[in-house]
Design a protein around this motif. Structure first.
Motif, PDB file in Angstrom:
ATOM      1  N   VAL A  80      26.676  51.332  42.472  1.00 16.33           N
ATOM      2  CA  VAL A  80      26.549  51.671  41.062  1.00 16.33           C
ATOM      3  C   VAL A  80      27.873  51.310  40.385  1.00 16.33           C
ATOM      4  CG1 VAL A  80      26.241  53.539  39.396  1.00 16.33           C
ATOM      5  CG2 VAL A  80      24.918  53.524  41.521  1.00 16.33           C
ATOM      6  N   PHE A  81      27.772  50.516  39.350  1.00 15.64           N
ATOM      7  CA  PHE A  81      28.948  50.125  38.586  1.00 15.64           C
ATOM      8  C   PHE A  81      29.092  51.102  37.422  1.00 15.64           C
ATOM      9  CE2 PHE A  81      27.863  46.499  41.057  1.00 15.64           C
ATOM     10  CZ  PHE A  81      29.069  45.859  41.318  1.00 15.64           C
ATOM     11  N   ASP A  82      30.100  51.976  37.527  1.00 16.04           N
ATOM     12  CA  ASP A  82      30.265  53.025  36.528  1.00 16.04           C
ATOM     13  C   ASP A  82      31.655  53.027  35.902  1.00 16.04           C
ATOM     14  OD1 ASP A  82      31.651  53.867  38.718  1.00 16.04           O
ATOM     15  OD2 ASP A  82      30.608  55.769  38.933  1.00 16.04           O
ATOM     16  N   GLY A  83      32.396  51.970  36.159  1.00 18.57           N
ATOM     17  CA  GLY A  83      33.717  51.811  35.559  1.00 18.57           C
ATOM     18  C   GLY A  83      33.848  50.399  35.024  1.00 18.57           C
ATOM     19  N   PRO A  84      35.049  50.013  34.638  1.00 20.17           N
ATOM     20  CA  PRO A  84      35.242  48.692  34.056  1.00 20.17           C
ATOM     21  C   PRO A  84      34.667  47.575  34.942  1.00 20.17           C
ATOM     22  CG  PRO A  84      37.251  49.967  33.864  1.00 20.17           C
ATOM     23  CD  PRO A  84      36.308  50.758  34.723  1.00 20.17           C
ATOM     24  N   THR A  85      33.765  46.801  34.352  1.00 20.77           N
ATOM     25  CA  THR A  85      33.010  45.793  35.091  1.00 20.77           C
ATOM     26  C   THR A  85      32.961  44.487  34.309  1.00 20.77           C
ATOM     27  OG1 THR A  85      31.621  47.514  36.055  1.00 20.77           O
ATOM     28  CG2 THR A  85      30.742  45.286  36.092  1.00 20.77           C
ATOM     29  N   ARG A  86      33.134  43.386  35.033  1.00 16.19           N
ATOM     30  CA  ARG A  86      32.938  42.058  34.457  1.00 16.19           C
ATOM     31  C   ARG A  86      31.522  41.622  34.823  1.00 16.19           C
ATOM     32  NH1 ARG A  86      36.944  39.132  36.875  1.00 16.19           N
ATOM     33  NH2 ARG A  86      38.310  39.545  35.108  1.00 16.19           N
ATOM     34  N   GLN A 137      32.526  50.388  27.446  1.00  9.53           N
ATOM     35  CA  GLN A 137      33.410  51.092  28.370  1.00  9.53           C
ATOM     36  C   GLN A 137      33.083  50.754  29.821  1.00  9.53           C
ATOM     37  OE1 GLN A 137      32.243  54.463  26.428  1.00  9.53           O
ATOM     38  NE2 GLN A 137      33.977  54.507  25.034  1.00  9.53           N
ATOM     39  N   ILE A 138      31.871  50.270  30.076  1.00  7.74           N
ATOM     40  CA  ILE A 138      31.476  49.874  31.429  1.00  7.74           C
ATOM     41  C   ILE A 138      31.520  48.344  31.550  1.00  7.74           C
ATOM     42  CG2 ILE A 138      29.654  49.954  33.180  1.00  7.74           C
ATOM     43  CD1 ILE A 138      30.959  52.706  32.520  1.00  7.74           C
ATOM     44  N   ILE A 139      30.770  47.651  30.712  1.00 10.70           N
ATOM     45  CA  ILE A 139      30.801  46.190  30.712  1.00 10.70           C
ATOM     46  C   ILE A 139      31.916  45.782  29.750  1.00 10.70           C
ATOM     47  CG2 ILE A 139      29.520  44.056  30.280  1.00 10.70           C
ATOM     48  CD1 ILE A 139      28.410  45.722  32.615  1.00 10.70           C
ATOM     49  N   VAL A 140      33.101  45.576  30.305  1.00 11.07           N
ATOM     50  CA  VAL A 140      34.273  45.326  29.468  1.00 11.07           C
ATOM     51  C   VAL A 140      34.501  43.829  29.224  1.00 11.07           C
ATOM     52  CG1 VAL A 140      35.413  47.477  30.155  1.00 11.07           C
ATOM     53  CG2 VAL A 140      35.856  45.367  31.442  1.00 11.07           C
ATOM     54  N   GLU A 141      33.793  43.005  29.984  1.00 11.81           N
ATOM     55  CA  GLU A 141      33.981  41.567  29.849  1.00 11.81           C
ATOM     56  C   GLU A 141      32.694  40.868  30.264  1.00 11.81           C
ATOM     57  OE1 GLU A 141      36.857  38.212  31.891  1.00 11.81           O
ATOM     58  OE2 GLU A 141      37.544  40.290  31.831  1.00 11.81           O
ATOM     59  N   ILE A 142      32.314  39.851  29.501  1.00 11.95           N
ATOM     60  CA  ILE A 142      31.145  39.034  29.851  1.00 11.95           C
ATOM     61  C   ILE A 142      31.597  37.584  29.922  1.00 11.95           C
ATOM     62  CG2 ILE A 142      28.872  38.207  29.137  1.00 11.95           C
ATOM     63  CD1 ILE A 142      28.419  40.884  27.753  1.00 11.95           C
ATOM     64  N   LYS A 143      31.334  36.958  31.045  1.00 13.35           N
ATOM     65  CA  LYS A 143      31.627  35.536  31.242  1.00 13.35           C
ATOM     66  C   LYS A 143      30.289  34.804  31.322  1.00 13.35           C
ATOM     67  CE  LYS A 143      36.140  35.663  32.072  1.00 13.35           C
ATOM     68  NZ  LYS A 143      37.135  34.827  31.446  1.00 13.35           N
TER      69      LYS A 143
END
Length: 144
Positions: free
Chosen positions: A49-55, A94-100
């Motif tokens: 589970v991704f619950d913190g800063p995630t790219r 706050q979770i998805i902080v960056e999208i490439k």
């Protein structure tokens, strides 16, 4: 997650659906959820589970390239499906902080990859107008 042969509606196609009625997107949303659930069910173990800063990496291969400003929007319902399946705790900034985004021409395929950012810190924004336009722009703002 990787989806050979899969295609997404373009932003223009989504807008046309929405012009008919908002509910006309429901079958498409359900298809995205089903596609993501099937892919997750094929994994050898439960995804973290991704619950913190995630790219979030988004990959698209298709007949034509699409504008980079519309590519993340094309993945909206697929990203929402990751949230619905509990893979990401939320899809907010706050979770998805960056999208490439990556795309290329070829036979249709889609991909989504999540990458945990352990030492991520939010960028210092400060006074954007001053940074972009120089000190004189900031002085004009302080007069008002």
């Amino acid at each position: 997650l990787w989806f050979d042969g899969a295609r997404l509606l373009t932003v223009n196609q989504l807008i046309l659906l929405l012009k008919k009625h908002w509910s006309s997107t429901i079958p498409y949303k359900k298809l995205c959820r089903k596609m993501v659930k099937r892919a997750l069910d094929c994994l050898p173990s439960a995804p973290p589970v991704f619950d913190g800063p995630t790219r979030l990496w988004l990959y698209r291969r298709g007949k034509n390239l699409v504008d980079l400003d519309s590519l993340p929007t094309m993945f909206k319902y697929a990203i929402d499906s990751l949230r619905a399946q509990g893979v990401i705790s939320d899809d907010n900034p706050q979770i998805i902080v960056e999208i490439k985004v990556v795309q290329e021409k070829g036979l249709p395929a889609l991909g989504m990859r999540l990458e945990r950012l352990k030492n991520w810190a939010p960028p210092e924004v400060g006074h954007l107008k001053q940074q972009w336009l120089g000190a004189s722009a900031f002085k004009e703002d302080s007069k008002n």
